[in-house]
Design an enzyme around this catalytic site. Structure first.
Site, PDB file in Angstrom:
ATOM      1  N   GLU A  49       0.814  -1.224   0.000  1.00  0.00           N
ATOM      2  CA  GLU A  49       0.000   0.000   0.000  1.00  0.00           C
ATOM      3  C   GLU A  49       0.846   1.273   0.000  1.00  0.00           C
ATOM      4  O   GLU A  49       0.451   2.285  -0.563  1.00  0.00           O
ATOM      5  CB  GLU A  49      -0.956   0.019   1.198  1.00  0.00           C
ATOM      6  CG  GLU A  49      -2.094  -0.987   1.109  1.00  0.00           C
ATOM      7  CD  GLU A  49      -1.730  -2.344   1.694  1.00  0.00           C
ATOM      8  OE1 GLU A  49      -0.536  -2.573   1.993  1.00  0.00           O
ATOM      9  OE2 GLU A  49      -2.642  -3.182   1.857  1.00  0.00           O
ATOM     10  N   PHE A 111     -11.729  -6.937  14.092  1.00  0.00           N
ATOM     11  CA  PHE A 111     -10.620  -7.431  13.284  1.00  0.00           C
ATOM     12  C   PHE A 111     -10.233  -6.380  12.234  1.00  0.00           C
ATOM     13  O   PHE A 111     -11.089  -5.880  11.519  1.00  0.00           O
ATOM     14  CB  PHE A 111     -11.005  -8.755  12.604  1.00  0.00           C
ATOM     15  CG  PHE A 111      -9.929  -9.261  11.694  1.00  0.00           C
ATOM     16  CD1 PHE A 111      -8.679  -9.622  12.205  1.00  0.00           C
ATOM     17  CD2 PHE A 111     -10.137  -9.376  10.323  1.00  0.00           C
ATOM     18  CE1 PHE A 111      -7.671 -10.073  11.366  1.00  0.00           C
ATOM     19  CE2 PHE A 111      -9.142  -9.826   9.481  1.00  0.00           C
ATOM     20  CZ  PHE A 111      -7.910 -10.180  10.001  1.00  0.00           C
ATOM     21  N   GLN A 112      -8.962  -6.080  12.153  1.00  0.00           N
ATOM     22  CA  GLN A 112      -8.408  -5.091  11.219  1.00  0.00           C
ATOM     23  C   GLN A 112      -9.027  -3.711  11.388  1.00  0.00           C
ATOM     24  O   GLN A 112      -9.157  -2.970  10.424  1.00  0.00           O
ATOM     25  CB  GLN A 112      -8.541  -5.573   9.769  1.00  0.00           C
ATOM     26  CG  GLN A 112      -7.686  -6.813   9.534  1.00  0.00           C
ATOM     27  CD  GLN A 112      -7.429  -7.103   8.071  1.00  0.00           C
ATOM     28  OE1 GLN A 112      -8.295  -6.882   7.235  1.00  0.00           O
ATOM     29  NE2 GLN A 112      -6.262  -7.619   7.770  1.00  0.00           N
ATOM     30  N   LYS A 161     -17.446  -0.701   5.752  1.00  0.00           N
ATOM     31  CA  LYS A 161     -17.917  -1.756   4.855  1.00  0.00           C
ATOM     32  C   LYS A 161     -19.418  -1.660   4.588  1.00  0.00           C
ATOM     33  O   LYS A 161     -19.870  -1.804   3.449  1.00  0.00           O
ATOM     34  CB  LYS A 161     -17.590  -3.128   5.461  1.00  0.00           C
ATOM     35  CG  LYS A 161     -17.878  -4.277   4.510  1.00  0.00           C
ATOM     36  CD  LYS A 161     -17.347  -5.597   5.063  1.00  0.00           C
ATOM     37  CE  LYS A 161     -17.472  -6.698   4.017  1.00  0.00           C
ATOM     38  NZ  LYS A 161     -16.944  -7.982   4.490  1.00  0.00           N
ATOM     39  N   MET A 479      24.478   8.430   1.317  1.00  0.00           N
ATOM     40  CA  MET A 479      24.345   9.750   1.922  1.00  0.00           C
ATOM     41  C   MET A 479      24.653   9.691   3.420  1.00  0.00           C
ATOM     42  O   MET A 479      25.267  10.614   3.966  1.00  0.00           O
ATOM     43  CB  MET A 479      22.936  10.300   1.691  1.00  0.00           C
ATOM     44  CG  MET A 479      22.775  11.743   2.087  1.00  0.00           C
ATOM     45  SD  MET A 479      24.001  12.821   1.342  1.00  0.00           S
ATOM     46  CE  MET A 479      23.078  13.456  -0.062  1.00  0.00           C
TER      47      MET A 479
HETATM   48  C1  LIG Z   1      12.636   5.580   4.692  1.00  0.00           C
HETATM   49  C2  LIG Z   1      13.950   6.222   4.971  1.00  0.00           C
HETATM   50  N1  LIG Z   1      14.788   5.673   5.875  1.00  0.00           N
HETATM   51  C3  LIG Z   1      15.991   6.250   6.114  1.00  0.00           C
HETATM   52  C4  LIG Z   1      16.364   7.388   5.477  1.00  0.00           C
HETATM   53  C5  LIG Z   1      17.707   8.040   5.786  1.00  0.00           C
HETATM   54  N2  LIG Z   1      18.546   8.050   4.580  1.00  0.00           N
HETATM   55  C6  LIG Z   1      18.682   9.117   3.793  1.00  0.00           C
HETATM   56  S1  LIG Z   1      19.661   8.858   2.470  1.00  0.00           S
HETATM   57  C7  LIG Z   1      19.986   7.291   2.967  1.00  0.00           C
HETATM   58  C8  LIG Z   1      20.894   6.407   2.178  1.00  0.00           C
HETATM   59  C9  LIG Z   1      20.298   5.947   0.918  1.00  0.00           C
HETATM   60  O1  LIG Z   1      21.106   4.956   0.384  1.00  0.00           O
HETATM   61  P1  LIG Z   1      20.966   4.517  -1.112  1.00  0.00           P
HETATM   62  O2  LIG Z   1      19.542   4.238  -1.425  1.00  0.00           O
HETATM   63  O3  LIG Z   1      21.924   3.441  -1.417  1.00  0.00           O
HETATM   64  O4  LIG Z   1      21.329   5.852  -1.905  1.00  0.00           O
HETATM   65  P2  LIG Z   1      22.765   6.586  -1.989  1.00  0.00           P
HETATM   66  O5  LIG Z   1      22.786   7.649  -0.953  1.00  0.00           O
HETATM   67  O6  LIG Z   1      23.805   5.559  -1.754  1.00  0.00           O
HETATM   68  O7  LIG Z   1      22.782   7.151  -3.361  1.00  0.00           O
HETATM   69  C10 LIG Z   1      19.321   6.990   4.153  1.00  0.00           C
HETATM   70  C11 LIG Z   1      19.407   5.716   4.863  1.00  0.00           C
HETATM   71  C12 LIG Z   1      15.446   7.936   4.553  1.00  0.00           C
HETATM   72  N3  LIG Z   1      15.694   9.058   3.892  1.00  0.00           N
HETATM   73  N4  LIG Z   1      14.261   7.337   4.303  1.00  0.00           N
END
Ligand SMILES: Cc1ncc(C[n+]2csc(CCOP(=O)(O)OP(=O)(O)O)c2C)c(N)n1
Ligand SMILES: [Mg+2]
Lengths: 574, 184
Positions: A49, A111-112, A161, A479
């Site tokens: 979802e 439920f749910q 529902k 990042m």
């Molecule tokens: C749902 C979620 N969890 C954690 C983060 C924190 N976060 C920001 S950038 C990042 C790294 C992303 O890694 P990747 O998808 O490999 O992209 P890259 O930065 O390596 O290009 C994280 C964990 C986020 N933005 N969103």
């Protein structure tokens, strides 16, 4: 005409012009899905979802139309939350339909059952629980109206529902009356006149344009303004494409990761013309040091944005398209002497900006032995030729894509700006491809975020969507790694991503093509092959793992205090 | 100083939660909140007293005005307005103190709403400081129990109420374009 609630809901969707929506069924939505069985409206079955909401966002971001998603009660509804917050942060028009347990059971821990109305209050622009079938059509049309008007956003309609199952006389709704829902469109004439005057007096103006321009469809007006004033223009991450990146007045994106010239321009200008922006912390850096010499004209349709982060000298609440129409008219009518004065003043300002641009341009780094992330983005830019839709996930790849891919029109660049939701890239591409079957769609994702949305490969395969999924694979949550490297003494904690699946086998398992490359000379032919392939394509591009995104404004820094590249200072951010 | 906000709100489920949500999302603590319907039973008047930084008060009002169910939110903190609160005080008063308690109550304009050999229940209205004083005085006679209503306010300057007129639905607007009349 006697009609079931389920049919009535579909009838309302048709009346709102919905041709396609994204969802996932469950117990309480059974009557709705039964009505859908022989209904012409297209339902796209996603695999989670959260992705139904992201796909609806992709659809909405690619078209400007309201995106629609649907989920069952309880876990279905709670799975929508990230998408709702995401669309709230980026002002994307979404109508989310959720099933609820029957009215008699509400509050009994059935439920749910979940208190969807309560849970989603703070992550929607407005929400409804429909307790009487007679209210349903009115509520659905109100939901669409609220989602799309004013500052757009998500609206949720929770339908029990028994409301789906009930029968009632259907009476088409012709009018919406929401006395408390104020939409300000015109802009105050006096303030618009003051804005024209400030622009006339300015020596060093800067246009700062954002997602509001795209939401308002005001690109034409923006371009006219920029040309009339001959002002340098920056667009935010949400505003990329609002002014073509090939326009001579386009400087780039301001803020944490983009260009020296944009940030120096913002710091030294004497007037900011802020259009459909919200002075986000990623743009302003340390607020107290942001644009210290500038007066501010701030145009936004949401009065709560004006003065929220930065006080405005000329606040204008209104639809930026209409306001700019009026402002441009005033600027056009200015006396020729004033226009000549304006042109003369601009010479020195442009010379300064060009100097900044030349001093520290964005560097298209390449290497003979490894694929540099920047090289990858430059190649995608070349193949797109300013025409493709590019969706992005969140992380380093997102910043490099924003830096190096040039968008020439609005709605070509689709990313999660305000919330920064990983897992957004692939499902939003699904929505965008449904919205624009004629367009080449690239989905640029990180090796981390891609693995959050892997289930949607089945959706891509099932509907034969020719999306070009490009994984910028650096082997890290890049990042986060960058921040650990720069500010936490390179103590890399929980950022290594091993065991990335074999792309060829993975795509093959879903019945489409995939490939992994890691040599710079493979890049162009591999991307070309992916684009040539008529079906979906998964291209896993192994890039140099240790690259960092520059320039960078460290957290808490002023935007003119950029780190332009390694070596970097080592300090723990506040 | 507490911010006093007066709102005119549609009398609909969830409306109260939306308004208080603006405050709770920012971590503000509500000192008092009253809500009751107006002459128009479809509308409620709400008065909120809340501890908000002076610099953020305008932002809070704007956020409240954005809510679909809010017809109007105004800041009465520095406006000409009447603020009143009601308090019910139960005070123990036996033989020796009864006359004194009644005398004090009279000074504060409080009314006796119940009387028993153990003591009185008193009702007083006034501005917040006056009620504080009243309660303090009553406490000097012994244990008290009290319930305050929270502040209700009325602005003395007229407030222009700007309401959105009805708009046609998309389908209605489209068919209007087609055949030049608004159907239905
Ligand atoms: C749902 C979620 N969890 C954690 C983060 C924190 N976060 C920001 S950038 C990042 C790294 C992303 O890694 P990747 O998808 O490999 O992209 P890259 O930065 O390596 O290009 C994280 C964990 C986020 N933005 N969103
Ligand atoms: Mg990565």
């Amino acid at each position: 005409m006697l009609m079931s609630g389920a049919k009535m809901l579909l009838e309302c969707l048709v009346r709102e012009g919905v041709d396609c929506f994204f969802g996932y069924p469950g117990g309480v939505t059974l009557p709705f899905y039964d009505a859908l069985y022989d209904h012409p409206i297209r339902h796209v079955l996603v695999r989670h979802e959260e992705n139904a909401c992201f796909a609806a966002e992709g659809y909405a971001r690619a078209t400007g139309k309201v995106g629609v998603c649907c989920a069952t009660s309880g876990p279905g509804a709670t799975n929508l939350i990230t998408g709702l917050v995401d669309s709230m942060m980026d002002s994307i028009p979404i109508v989310a339909l959720t099933g609820q347990v029957s009215t008699k059971l509400i509050g009994s821990d059935a439920f749910q059952e979940a208190d969807t109305f309560g849970i989603t209050r703070s992550c929607t622009k407005h929400n409804y629980l429909v307790k009487k079938l007679e209210d349903l059509p009115q509520v659905v049309h109100e939901a669409f109206y609220i989602a799309a008007s004013g500052r757009p956003g998500p609206v949720l309609v929770d339908v029990p529902k028994d409301v789906f199952q009930g029968q009632s006389h259907y009476q088409p709704v012709t009018a919406i009356h929401l006395p408390g829902y104020k939409v300000y469109t015109e802009g105050h004439t006096g303030q618009i006149r003051r804005a024209a005057q400030l622009i006339g007096e300015s020596q060093r103006p800067m246009v700062y344009a954002g997602g509001g321009i795209i939401a308002a469809g005001a690109s034409g007006e923006l371009r006219a303004l920029v040309e009339l004033v001959d002002a340098p223009a920056v667009t935010t991450l949400m505003g990329l494409g609002a002014l073509s990146a090939t326009h001579p007045n386009f400087v780039s994106m301001p803020g944490m990761h983009v260009s020296y010239a944009a940030n120096m321009g913002m710091t030294h200008c004497d007037l900011i013309i802020a259009l459909g922006v919200r002075f986000d912390d990623r743009v302003t850096g340390r607020l107290a040091a942001f644009a210290p010499h500038a007066k501010v004209i701030h145009v936004d349709i949401d009065p709560a944005e004006i003065g929220k982060n930065r006080a405005a000298d000329v606040p204008i609440v209104g639809d930026v398209k209409r306001v700019l129409g009026k402002l441009n008219k005033l600027l056009e009518d200015a006396l020729p002497v004033d226009q000549a004065k304006r042109a003369a003043a601009r010479k020195a300002w442009w010379a300064q900006l060009r100097k900044w641009q030349a001093e520290h341009p964005l560097v298209p780094v390449t290497s003979d032995s490894e694929i540099k992330p920047q090289h990858l983005m430059m190649e995608i830019d070349r193949l797109s030729g300013g025409k493709a839709i590019v969706t992005s996930d969140v992380g380093q790849h997102q910043m490099w894509a924003a830096q190096f891919i040039r968008f020439t029109e609005p709605r070509q660049w689709i990313n999660s700006g305000g919330l920064g939701s990983m897992g957004f890239g692939l499902p939003s591409a699904i929505g965008a491809q449904f919205a624009r079957p004629d367009k080449l769609v690239f989905s640029i994702v990180g090796d981390g975020g891609f693995q959050m949305s892997i289930p949607e490969l089945a959706t891509v395969a099932s509907y034969g969507l020719p999306i070009k999924i490009v994984v910028m694979n650096n082997g890290y949550l890049g990042m986060v790694r960058q921040w650990q490297e720069l500010f936490y003494n390179n103590r890399l904690s929980a950022v290594e991503l091993d065991c990335f699946p074999d792309a060829e086998k993975l795509a093959g398992a879903y019945g489409f093509k995939g490939r992994t490359i890691d040599k710079p000379w493979e890049l162009t032919p591999a991307l070309e092959e992916a684009v040539r392939d008529p079906g979906p394509y998964l291209l896993n591009v192994k890039v140099s793992p240790h690259e960092c995104v520059y320039p960078m404004v460290p957290a808490g820094g002023a935007i003119n205090e950029m780190v332009l590249g390694p070596p970097q200072p080592v300090a723990v951010p506040k | 100083m507490l911010q006093v906000i007066s709102l005119l709100v549609e009398n609909k489920p969830g409306a109260l939660m939306r308004v208080t949500g603006v405050l709770s999302a920012r971590g503000y603590n509500i000192e008092s909140l009253t809500v009751a319907r107006t002459l128009d039973p479809g509308l409620s008047r709400m008065t909120i007293a809340v501890d908000v930084d002076a610099a953020l008060r305008q932002q809070v009002i704007k956020q409240m005005n954005k809510l679909v169910n809010v017809l109007q939110a105004v800041d009465l903190t520095e406006e000409r307005a009447v603020l009143r609160e009601l308090v019910l005080v139960k005070v123990r008063a036996v033989q020796g103190t009864r006359t004194a308690v009644l005398k004090e109550a009279e000074i504060f304009g409080a009314r006796v709403v119940d009387s028993s050999p153990e003591g009185f229940a008193l009702e007083a209205t006034g501005d917040l400081e006056k009620l504080d004083e009243f309660i303090d005085v009553m406490r000097s006679y012994g244990e008290v129990e009290c319930t305050r209503s929270g502040v209700v306010a009325v602005a003395l300057e007229p407030k222009k109420l700007r309401l959105q007129p009805p708009v046609p639905t998309k389908a209605a607007a489209n068919s209007e374009e087609k055949d030049g009349v608004l159907n239905g």
